[in-house]
Structure formats: structure tokens, C-alpha cells
Design a protein around this motif. Structure first.
Motif, mmCIF file in Angstrom:
data_model
loop_
_atom_site.group_PDB
_atom_site.id
_atom_site.type_symbol
_atom_site.label_atom_id
_atom_site.label_comp_id
_atom_site.label_asym_id
_atom_site.label_seq_id
_atom_site.Cartn_x
_atom_site.Cartn_y
_atom_site.Cartn_z
ATOM 1 N N THR A 66 -1.464 5.642 1.915
ATOM 2 C CA THR A 66 -2.695 4.839 1.892
ATOM 3 C C THR A 66 -2.875 4.160 3.245
ATOM 4 O O THR A 66 -1.901 3.740 3.863
ATOM 5 N N TYR A 104 -11.537 -0.530 -2.283
ATOM 6 C CA TYR A 104 -10.915 0.727 -1.847
ATOM 7 C C TYR A 104 -11.976 1.799 -1.692
ATOM 8 O O TYR A 104 -12.945 1.828 -2.450
ATOM 9 N N LEU A 117 0.893 -1.164 0.000
ATOM 10 C CA LEU A 117 0.000 0.000 0.000
ATOM 11 C C LEU A 117 0.925 1.206 0.000
ATOM 12 O O LEU A 117 1.992 1.166 0.643
ATOM 13 N N ASP A 118 0.518 2.268 -0.665
ATOM 14 C CA ASP A 118 1.373 3.453 -0.735
ATOM 15 C C ASP A 118 1.593 4.057 0.654
ATOM 16 O O ASP A 118 0.816 3.824 1.567
ATOM 17 N N LEU A 140 -6.931 7.666 0.225
ATOM 18 C CA LEU A 140 -7.189 6.292 -0.225
ATOM 19 C C LEU A 140 -7.077 5.312 0.938
ATOM 20 O O LEU A 140 -6.112 5.344 1.703
ATOM 21 N N HIS A 171 0.279 1.727 -7.965
ATOM 22 C CA HIS A 171 -0.526 2.960 -7.971
ATOM 23 C C HIS A 171 -1.812 2.838 -8.791
ATOM 24 O O HIS A 171 -2.282 3.829 -9.362
ATOM 25 N N GLN A 172 -2.345 1.631 -8.876
ATOM 26 C CA GLN A 172 -3.442 1.407 -9.816
ATOM 27 C C GLN A 172 -4.648 2.325 -9.585
ATOM 28 O O GLN A 172 -5.152 2.948 -10.525
ATOM 29 N N ILE A 173 -5.105 2.403 -8.349
ATOM 30 C CA ILE A 173 -6.310 3.208 -8.092
ATOM 31 C C ILE A 173 -6.023 4.676 -8.388
ATOM 32 O O ILE A 173 -6.806 5.365 -9.061
ATOM 33 N N LYS A 174 -4.874 5.150 -7.939
ATOM 34 C CA LYS A 174 -4.545 6.566 -8.171
ATOM 35 C C LYS A 174 -4.456 6.858 -9.659
ATOM 36 O O LYS A 174 -4.923 7.898 -10.131
HETATM 37 N N1 URA Z 1 -3.728 1.707 -5.557
HETATM 38 C C1 URA Z 1 -2.978 2.810 -5.318
HETATM 39 O O1 URA Z 1 -2.906 3.706 -6.131
HETATM 40 N N2 URA Z 1 -2.336 2.906 -4.124
HETATM 41 C C2 URA Z 1 -2.399 1.956 -3.163
HETATM 42 O O2 URA Z 1 -1.799 2.101 -2.097
HETATM 43 C C3 URA Z 1 -3.189 0.824 -3.438
HETATM 44 C C4 URA Z 1 -3.834 0.724 -4.644
#
Ligand code: URA
Length: 243
Positions: free
Chosen positions: A104, A131, A100-101, A203, A187-190
Motif C-alpha cells: 500500500t 483510500y 499500511l500494508d 491501494l 487489511h480492512q479495505i482489501k
Molecule cells: N486497508 C488495507 O487493506 N490495507 C491497508 O494498507 C490499509 C487499509
């Protein structure tokens, strides 16, 4: 059953390579018999003697943590920043399962069981991760559906995701949403939200498979219960081999 040098390395006597050398040199006994075969399979109740000393085997530990902000999901850092491992006292050498970042928060699993970790981070392990995000601006239906369909993020195309429970803050400046993905690219979600013009402000990972941080404040952790470890093994790529 585990390979002899792996058990030795996990107990901290030597690296795997050095353990292999010791085995070849006849320094290692299993149940009082010298074994010169690296890779020799040993069971949990076998007695291993290295250079005349009984090996204290490392017990396997499994934790769930509610990761706080400002911690790296690594075991150490060149810049001496705090890591999630610093939060868990104990002599076992544990590793976070996936990343996790730094900023995050939320569900993070940690273990010293390398097989368990590999099974859960294997690309075939397609378990749901949920998330909760806060993003800048007002997230519109078309943004959610672009993310939902899967999108080209440059180095890969994300698989379809589920975006739901979208709401706006009182001043209609930022949006909140929940997202479910089954992958875990960097960084998938970001990157997904950035791509539709709504950078992530906050996040949290609310769920990993069936595991949530219920009852854990940020920075708190607990041992996984045996049935939870079993459920995760069953969800992992090994549990799914028959599919
Ligand atoms: N996606 C993100 O961008 N950051 C995370 O920490 C986890 C998933």
C-alpha cells in the motif's frame, strides 16, 4: 509534564524498568536534587542528571510520508525487509502511527511521541481515512452499497463507509473507486472489496484526517508543521474528550 523514567527511556539511557531501578538507587537528580520517586513529573526545561551525566532529552519529531510500495510499516523486520523507518535518517527512534500494508502507498504519519501515537491509534479516534483503490472486475452499484452499509467481515462488522467516484478502465476489466472509512482494522479495505468479489489490485491512502501527501512523491517525507500537529491532537481521542 512527563514521568521521569519515561523521559529517561525516550532519551535511550535505559529501558523504563531499568530507569525506575536507577531512580530508586538514587542515581538520578532533577535540578540538582536526588529524586527517588519513579513517576516523578518532569517538565521540558528541567535538568536531569543520570549517574553524573546531563541527560540529553530526545526532541519530539513528527513526520508525514508518502509511503512507497515494498516497505513494511514497522521499525524492524526479522527477514531484513526494508521498513518505512529506514527512509528517514536521524537519531530519533521513530514509529509509524498505524499500519499500511507492504504494497500500500500513501499517507503515513511517523513520530517518536508515544502519547501522540497512542491518541491517534486509540479505538475512540474515529478520524476519516480516504483510500483510492483499483479492483478487479466491474464494481456495481450493489457492491458499493454493500460496502457502504457496513459488512460482516467474520471477526468484526465494519461501520458504514462511503464509496464514490467509481469508474471503469478503458477495456472495462478493472474498476477504480474512492472509499472513506473511520476505522483501521487489519487489511480492512482489501477484505471489504474481496467480500463483494472484487479483490484489490492497488491501494493508496490519499488522506488521513486532513493530512494528504500533496507535494510528496512516493518515498518522500517532511516534518509536520506545528499547526498540523495541533490539528491532529485536536482530532485525537484526547482532543475529543469533551464529546
Ligand atoms: N486497508 C488495507 O487493506 N490495507 C491497508 O494498507 C490499509 C487499509
Amino acid at each position: 509534564m512527563e514521568r521521569l523514567q519515561k523521559v529517561m527511556a525516550a532519551a535511550g539511557v535505559a529501558s523504563r524498568r531499568a530507569a525506575e531501578e536507577m531512580i530508586l538507587e538514587g542515581k538520578v537528580k532533577v535540578n540538582n536534587v536526588i529524586v527517588r520517586q519513579p513517576g516523578f513529573p518532569v517538565a521540558d526545561d528541567d535538568t536531569i542528571i543520570v549517574d553524573g551525566n546531563i541527560l540529553k532529552k530526545e526532541t519530539k519529531v513528527y513526520y508525514i510520508m508518502n509511503k512507497p510500495k515494498g516497505y513494511l510499516s514497522t521499525t524492524s523486520d526479522d527477514l531484513q525487509r526494508r521498513t518505512v523507518v529506514d527512509l528517514i535518517p536521524g537519531k530519533e527512534r521513530i514509529f509509524p502511527i498505524g499500519r499500511l500494508d507492504y504494497d500500500t502507498t500513501g499517507v503515513l504519519l511517523l513520530t517518536n511521541d508515544g502519547d501522540f501515537m497512542n491518541a491517534l491509534i486509540h479505538p475512540r479516534f474515529k478520524v476519516e481515512k480516504e483510500y483510492h483503490v483499483k479492483v478487479t472486475g466491474l464494481l456495481r452499484k450493489e457492491d458499493s452499497s454493500r460496502i457502504g452499509k457496513g459488512m460482516n467481515l467474520g471477526d468484526f462488522i465494519s461501520q458504514p463507509a462511503k464509496v464514490f467516484d467509481v469508474r471503469y478502465d478503458d477495456t472495462k476489466t478493472n474498476s477504480y473507486a474512492k472509499v472513506i472509512i473511520s476505522e483501521g482494522k487489519y487489511h480492512q479495505i482489501k477484505r471489504m472489496f474481496e467480500m463483494v468479489g472484487h479483490p484489490v489490485i492497488k491501494l493508496t491512502r490519499a488522506r488521513f484526517g486532513n493530512m494528504t501527501c500533496e507535494g510528496l512523491k512516493q518515498g518522500e517525507f517532511r516534518r509536520l508543521k506545528p499547526h498540523e500537529i495541533k490539528q491532529l491532537w485536536n482530532l485525537s481521542c484526547f482532543g475529543r474528550q469533551g464529546e
